[in-house]
Design a protein around this motif. Structure first.
Motif, PDB file in Angstrom:
ATOM      1  N   PHE A 115     -15.741  18.724   2.806  1.00  0.00           N
ATOM      2  CA  PHE A 115     -16.685  17.726   2.333  1.00  0.00           C
ATOM      3  C   PHE A 115     -16.099  16.794   1.280  1.00  0.00           C
ATOM      4  CE2 PHE A 115     -19.847  20.678   4.140  1.00  0.00           C
ATOM      5  CZ  PHE A 115     -20.530  19.767   4.921  1.00  0.00           C
ATOM      6  N   PHE A 116     -14.865  17.008   0.865  1.00  0.00           N
ATOM      7  CA  PHE A 116     -14.192  16.056  -0.004  1.00  0.00           C
ATOM      8  C   PHE A 116     -13.117  15.274   0.746  1.00  0.00           C
ATOM      9  CE2 PHE A 116     -15.399  18.940  -3.683  1.00  0.00           C
ATOM     10  CZ  PHE A 116     -16.426  18.113  -4.098  1.00  0.00           C
ATOM     11  N   ILE A 117     -12.409  15.907   1.664  1.00  0.00           N
ATOM     12  CA  ILE A 117     -11.331  15.237   2.385  1.00  0.00           C
ATOM     13  C   ILE A 117     -11.893  14.194   3.364  1.00  0.00           C
ATOM     14  CG2 ILE A 117      -9.503  15.582   4.111  1.00  0.00           C
ATOM     15  CD1 ILE A 117      -8.515  16.518   1.518  1.00  0.00           C
ATOM     16  N   ILE A 118     -12.934  14.553   4.116  1.00  0.00           N
ATOM     17  CA  ILE A 118     -13.473  13.637   5.134  1.00  0.00           C
ATOM     18  C   ILE A 118     -14.001  12.345   4.515  1.00  0.00           C
ATOM     19  CG2 ILE A 118     -15.277  13.363   6.881  1.00  0.00           C
ATOM     20  CD1 ILE A 118     -14.787  16.337   7.592  1.00  0.00           C
ATOM     21  N   PRO A 119     -14.866  12.384   3.470  1.00  0.00           N
ATOM     22  CA  PRO A 119     -15.289  11.091   2.902  1.00  0.00           C
ATOM     23  C   PRO A 119     -14.150  10.358   2.193  1.00  0.00           C
ATOM     24  CG  PRO A 119     -16.264  12.873   1.660  1.00  0.00           C
ATOM     25  CD  PRO A 119     -15.610  13.482   2.850  1.00  0.00           C
ATOM     26  N   GLY A 120     -13.154  11.094   1.695  1.00  0.00           N
ATOM     27  CA  GLY A 120     -12.007  10.429   1.089  1.00  0.00           C
ATOM     28  C   GLY A 120     -11.239   9.612   2.105  1.00  0.00           C
ATOM     29  N   ILE A 121     -11.035  10.182   3.282  1.00  0.00           N
ATOM     30  CA  ILE A 121     -10.356   9.448   4.349  1.00  0.00           C
ATOM     31  C   ILE A 121     -11.221   8.276   4.816  1.00  0.00           C
ATOM     32  CG2 ILE A 121      -9.542   9.619   6.730  1.00  0.00           C
ATOM     33  CD1 ILE A 121      -8.686  12.508   6.069  1.00  0.00           C
ATOM     34  N   MET A 122     -12.530   8.504   4.904  1.00  0.00           N
ATOM     35  CA  MET A 122     -13.428   7.426   5.324  1.00  0.00           C
ATOM     36  C   MET A 122     -13.411   6.263   4.336  1.00  0.00           C
ATOM     37  SD  MET A 122     -16.694   9.607   6.715  1.00  0.00           S
ATOM     38  CE  MET A 122     -17.767   8.218   6.929  1.00  0.00           C
ATOM     39  N   CYS A 123     -13.320   6.572   3.044  1.00  0.00           N
ATOM     40  CA  CYS A 123     -13.275   5.505   2.035  1.00  0.00           C
ATOM     41  C   CYS A 123     -12.014   4.664   2.167  1.00  0.00           C
ATOM     42  CB  CYS A 123     -13.326   6.097   0.628  1.00  0.00           C
ATOM     43  SG  CYS A 123     -14.942   6.658   0.111  1.00  0.00           S
ATOM     44  N   LEU A 124     -10.914   5.302   2.522  1.00  0.00           N
ATOM     45  CA  LEU A 124      -9.654   4.576   2.623  1.00  0.00           C
ATOM     46  C   LEU A 124      -9.494   3.835   3.945  1.00  0.00           C
ATOM     47  CD1 LEU A 124      -7.236   7.155   1.009  1.00  0.00           C
ATOM     48  CD2 LEU A 124      -8.191   5.103  -0.019  1.00  0.00           C
ATOM     49  N   VAL A 125     -10.101   4.342   5.017  1.00  0.00           N
ATOM     50  CA  VAL A 125      -9.873   3.786   6.346  1.00  0.00           C
ATOM     51  C   VAL A 125     -10.873   2.690   6.698  1.00  0.00           C
ATOM     52  CG1 VAL A 125      -9.861   4.363   8.801  1.00  0.00           C
ATOM     53  CG2 VAL A 125      -8.742   5.863   7.171  1.00  0.00           C
ATOM     54  N   ARG A 126     -12.134   2.870   6.350  1.00  0.00           N
ATOM     55  CA  ARG A 126     -13.153   1.896   6.748  1.00  0.00           C
ATOM     56  C   ARG A 126     -12.951   0.567   6.041  1.00  0.00           C
ATOM     57  NH1 ARG A 126     -18.979   4.263   6.201  1.00  0.00           N
ATOM     58  NH2 ARG A 126     -19.475   2.138   6.720  1.00  0.00           N
ATOM     59  N   LYS A 127     -13.007  -0.469   6.811  1.00  0.00           N
ATOM     60  CA  LYS A 127     -12.863  -1.826   6.274  1.00  0.00           C
ATOM     61  C   LYS A 127     -14.237  -2.493   6.240  1.00  0.00           C
ATOM     62  CE  LYS A 127      -8.389  -1.637   6.211  1.00  0.00           C
ATOM     63  NZ  LYS A 127      -7.757  -1.259   5.008  1.00  0.00           N
ATOM     64  N   PRO A 128     -14.457  -3.354   5.254  1.00  0.00           N
ATOM     65  CA  PRO A 128     -15.745  -4.067   5.220  1.00  0.00           C
ATOM     66  C   PRO A 128     -15.863  -5.038   6.383  1.00  0.00           C
ATOM     67  CG  PRO A 128     -14.316  -4.825   3.449  1.00  0.00           C
ATOM     68  CD  PRO A 128     -13.621  -3.682   4.131  1.00  0.00           C
ATOM     69  N   ARG A 129     -17.068  -5.212   6.834  1.00  0.00           N
ATOM     70  CA  ARG A 129     -17.312  -6.137   7.939  1.00  0.00           C
ATOM     71  C   ARG A 129     -17.088  -7.570   7.461  1.00  0.00           C
ATOM     72  NH1 ARG A 129     -22.917  -3.510   9.957  1.00  0.00           N
ATOM     73  NH2 ARG A 129     -22.017  -1.634  10.871  1.00  0.00           N
ATOM     74  N   GLU A 130     -16.460  -8.319   8.315  1.00  0.00           N
ATOM     75  CA  GLU A 130     -16.236  -9.718   7.982  1.00  0.00           C
ATOM     76  C   GLU A 130     -17.447 -10.535   8.410  1.00  0.00           C
ATOM     77  OE1 GLU A 130     -12.582 -11.132   9.579  1.00  0.00           O
ATOM     78  OE2 GLU A 130     -11.461  -9.425   8.789  1.00  0.00           O
ATOM     79  N   THR A 131     -17.873 -11.409   7.544  1.00  0.00           N
ATOM     80  CA  THR A 131     -19.008 -12.256   7.894  1.00  0.00           C
ATOM     81  C   THR A 131     -18.501 -13.454   8.697  1.00  0.00           C
ATOM     82  OG1 THR A 131     -18.784 -13.450   5.814  1.00  0.00           O
ATOM     83  CG2 THR A 131     -20.310 -11.578   5.850  1.00  0.00           C
ATOM     84  N   VAL A 132     -19.226 -13.763   9.701  1.00  0.00           N
ATOM     85  CA  VAL A 132     -18.864 -14.890  10.572  1.00  0.00           C
ATOM     86  C   VAL A 132     -19.752 -16.078  10.204  1.00  0.00           C
ATOM     87  CG1 VAL A 132     -18.737 -15.676  12.959  1.00  0.00           C
ATOM     88  CG2 VAL A 132     -18.237 -13.291  12.395  1.00  0.00           C
ATOM     89  N   GLU A 133     -19.094 -17.173   9.863  1.00  0.00           N
ATOM     90  CA  GLU A 133     -19.860 -18.369   9.526  1.00  0.00           C
ATOM     91  C   GLU A 133     -20.033 -19.215  10.781  1.00  0.00           C
ATOM     92  OE1 GLU A 133     -18.353 -20.537   6.232  1.00  0.00           O
ATOM     93  OE2 GLU A 133     -17.794 -18.704   5.172  1.00  0.00           O
ATOM     94  N   VAL A 134     -21.248 -19.612  11.005  1.00  0.00           N
ATOM     95  CA  VAL A 134     -21.556 -20.458  12.154  1.00  0.00           C
ATOM     96  C   VAL A 134     -21.714 -21.895  11.661  1.00  0.00           C
ATOM     97  CG1 VAL A 134     -23.180 -20.891  14.026  1.00  0.00           C
ATOM     98  CG2 VAL A 134     -22.678 -18.550  13.296  1.00  0.00           C
ATOM     99  N   ILE A 135     -20.905 -22.766  12.204  1.00  0.00           N
ATOM    100  CA  ILE A 135     -20.983 -24.165  11.834  1.00  0.00           C
ATOM    101  C   ILE A 135     -21.838 -24.877  12.861  1.00  0.00           C
ATOM    102  CG2 ILE A 135     -19.668 -26.283  11.444  1.00  0.00           C
ATOM    103  CD1 ILE A 135     -17.310 -24.503  10.718  1.00  0.00           C
ATOM    104  N   VAL A 136     -22.882 -25.496  12.390  1.00  0.00           N
ATOM    105  CA  VAL A 136     -23.812 -26.175  13.288  1.00  0.00           C
ATOM    106  C   VAL A 136     -23.614 -27.661  13.220  1.00  0.00           C
ATOM    107  CG1 VAL A 136     -26.217 -26.545  13.900  1.00  0.00           C
ATOM    108  CG2 VAL A 136     -25.448 -24.352  13.012  1.00  0.00           C
TER     109      VAL A 136
END
Length: 136
Positions: A115-136
């Protein structure tokens, strides 16, 4: 980025570490309160293959491992709580590194390690979602 799973798994790790810490302290206090040497001497007199010094050495080794487990759980408790506050503060990389170090420290206890190793790996591996800008 919301890190709900990392937060929940870290809280579970701290909770399990607290439960293991309480159980290990109770076991250490109980084993220190009874006179193990006297009990072992009685069992040696009846029928045994071991000498008194071997039994005494094994009791000391067991108590040393028990106290090492208690110390590692105290360190895990502190590291887990600090990493939870780091996660809440938005510092996922620092929390991930601290969670992995905390998991390695709890090598004596398997469940807090998971329960410490798994969230530690998740914190390092997961990347934030990139927001997509829509130009109208």
């Amino acid at each position: 980025m919301k890190r709900t799973w990392e937060f929940v798994l870290s809280i579970l790790g701290v909770g399990i570490a607290v439960i293991f810490l309480i159980m290990t302290i109770i076991a250490a206090v109980y084993l220190n309160s009874i006179d193990m040497k006297e009990m072992m001497d009685y069992s040696l007199m009846t029928d045994s293959e071991f000498s008194s010094s071997e039994v005494d050495m094994s009791i000391k080794l067991f108590m040393g491992i028990l106290w090492a487990g208690i110390i590692s759980l105290f360190i895990a408790l502190a590291g887990g709580l600090i990493s939870i506050f780091l996660l809440k503060g938005g510092k996922a990389k620092g929390a991930g590194i601290l969670l992995i170090i905390t998991g390695i420290v709890t090598i004596f206890h398997v469940w807090p390690l998971f329960f410490f190793i798994i969230p530690g790996i998740m914190c390092l591996v997961r990347k934030p979602r990139e927001t997509v800008e829509v130009i109208v």
